[in-house]
Structure formats: structure tokens, C-alpha cells
Design an enzyme around this catalytic site. Sequence first.
Site, mmCIF file in Angstrom:
data_model
loop_
_atom_site.group_PDB
_atom_site.id
_atom_site.type_symbol
_atom_site.label_atom_id
_atom_site.label_comp_id
_atom_site.label_asym_id
_atom_site.label_seq_id
_atom_site.Cartn_x
_atom_site.Cartn_y
_atom_site.Cartn_z
ATOM 1 N N HIS A 246 0.802 -1.140 0.085
ATOM 2 C CA HIS A 246 -0.023 0.067 0.056
ATOM 3 C C HIS A 246 1.157 1.189 -0.036
ATOM 4 O O HIS A 246 0.995 1.939 -0.839
ATOM 5 C CB HIS A 246 -0.823 0.004 1.159
ATOM 6 C CG HIS A 246 -1.764 -1.207 1.252
ATOM 7 N ND1 HIS A 246 -2.606 -1.524 0.605
ATOM 8 C CD2 HIS A 246 -1.646 -2.347 2.227
ATOM 9 C CE1 HIS A 246 -3.483 -2.743 0.880
ATOM 10 N NE2 HIS A 246 -2.871 -3.013 1.848
HETATM 11 C C1 BDR Z 1 -3.352 1.004 4.885
HETATM 12 O O1 BDR Z 1 -4.070 0.595 6.040
HETATM 13 C C2 BDR Z 1 -2.797 0.228 6.659
HETATM 14 O O2 BDR Z 1 -3.094 -0.966 7.604
HETATM 15 C C3 BDR Z 1 -1.609 0.074 6.102
HETATM 16 O O3 BDR Z 1 -0.726 0.994 6.634
HETATM 17 C C4 BDR Z 1 -2.136 1.153 4.732
HETATM 18 O O4 BDR Z 1 -1.782 2.363 5.053
HETATM 19 C C5 BDR Z 1 -4.092 -0.037 3.756
HETATM 20 O O5 BDR Z 1 -5.468 -0.203 3.767
#
Ligand code: BDR
Length: 317
Positions: A246
Site C-alpha cells: 500500500h
Molecule cells: C492502509 O492501512 C494500513 O494498515 C496500511 O498501513 C495502509 O496505510 C491500507 O489499507
Amino acid sequence: MSSRTRRTIIIDTDPGQDDAVAILFALAASDRLDVRAITAVAGNVPLNLTAKNARIVLGWANRTDIPVYAGCPRPLVREPVTAEHVHGETGLDGVPLQEADVELANGHAVDFLIKALRSAGPASITLCLLGPMTNLAAALVQEPDIRPGISEVVLMGGGYHVSGNVTPAAEFNVYADPEAAAVVFGSGIPMVVLPLDVTHQVLSTKERITRLENIGNRAGKLIAAILRAHGLIEIEQMGTDGGPLHDPTVIAYLLQPSLFCGRMVNVTVETRGEFTVGETVVDWRGVTERPPNALWLNQVDSNGFYELLTETVKRLP
Ligand code: BDR
Ligand code: CA
């Protein structure tokens, strides 16, 4: 802004395994990105851990000169939501953790943001949001006159073509503080969004992780260890060869925007729905009269992304 310009950025983050990779990625590109500060927020794990983890990650890159400010310990309105089941109890599952080498910077992250943006030249600071958007929302509510200092907000959050990862409708960063996300999306600041639509295209396959490990430096080994312990729930849910990645997509966008495609659209955030709180409502087809407020990215060259990540991380110790 040309992709070759050296940008001044502030990273607002909740490390978080993928946040840690994103921070290392940004530090590795120091010729292109001047990381002015890191502001920590509660999210994947509570604030005391995100603020500590940010400093640990700076230590991995020998960049403890960059200040880390602790920000909001909870969302604007709702009860905190965390994600230890994804990132582990420490927030950085997969790697052994030591104490941070440096202290937190004095002062609250929201005060730092206000001061830094007020004293900045017009459109001179890019804000990279990698967690719940509480810190920026609080700063904007407190002092709306900080907006001119922001060049753009580039954030990981939301989903449209790929639906939610916390609820069927909502992605974690928006779900954890939907009121804050609504403030940020409603602010009129130029925004670029790296949603699940994109992050689910950049899968951390075993082969890609091995390439990072084989760089041979400490950063590559740490990233490989983190990625091996990351995205396991999604791998099981989706039956893919690797988990989505992500937050590093935000840094990749800053360094090589041509890797991505998207569309200017209107994005609003659902804050009242019975089943849909935290949903990003994206007017992809332009069926409303609402004016576009964000560049919503929905395609990425995933091989190009991993090539960029691997080549850039080679510069770290
Ligand atoms: C986002 O949520 C968090 O768990 C990760 O770091 C990322 O920023 C993904 O949905
Ligand atoms: Ca994050």
C-alpha cells in the site's frame, strides 16, 4: 510539478509494516525527496508505537537527523481502530526491534504542521499521508490558513474499483477516521489518491521480495523480512501469489508518476451510513454535478513499481 524536481515532503504515518517500507523508500531517494519531518498518528497500532517505530526506521537508514513529531492519539470523533492482526503487536512484525536511538521532537505534530506550513512558501510542501488523516484534519480545522503552503496531498487511502479491506465498503485509513478524511477531501487542497485499486496491483511476490533481499544491504534485508510477514490475510483471502503493497505507492508516485494512470474525479467520504462508514464515494462516471477534487489513480505498472523500489533502495545502508 516536474517529476525531476526535488520536493520537500512531510510524511504523516502510522508505522505499520508498509509505512516502514515507504519511509525507507523516500529516504533512499534523498536526491529527489527532502523529508522535512515525520508526523506520527495513531492507526495500525497506538500512537506511542507508531511514534517509536518511525524513529526506529529512521535509524535503519542512518537518518535520525529527521525529526519525528507525535500527533493525535485517537480519531477526531470515533473510538480508535487498530490493525495488530495485520501488522503485529509492535506494528512492525517480521523484524526484531530495538529501542529508538533518538527522542521524539518537542511539540505536537499538529502544531508542527501549522508552523511549518505557515512559514512555507506558496505550494512548497507536499504532504504524504500514509495513515488515518487525523493530524492534517486537526491542523486544517484549527488553522485553515495553512492551505496555501501545501503543494498537494498525496495519500494512500480508499477504494473504488477494489472495495474495502476493513468492511466491505471501507479501506482502513479512511475507516479509522472518516470524519478526518471528510475534512481533507473537502479542503480544496490538490489531492492525489493511491487507493486499494492501485495497491492491489502491486503484489509482493516471492520473487520480488527475493530481489529486494539480494540487494545485500541492510535496508533490502529489512524490507524483505517485513514483506514476508505482510499481507498474509489478503493472500489467504484472494489466493494470490503475494500480498498487496500500500503505502510505498505514494512514494513511487512522487518519483515516477508515469507509472500510474487515473482520472480527476469527485471523492466524498461516507460518515453516516449504516454499513458503509468510511467508504470513499467516487464519481468515476461523472454522474453528479460535484466538481472533481482529486486525481484518483486506478492503474499502475507493477513491474515498473518494483523495479523503481529495488533500484532506489540500493542506495541505503
Ligand atoms: C492502509 O492501512 C494500513 O494498515 C496500511 O498501513 C495502509 O496505510 C491500507 O489499507
Ligand atoms: Ca499506513
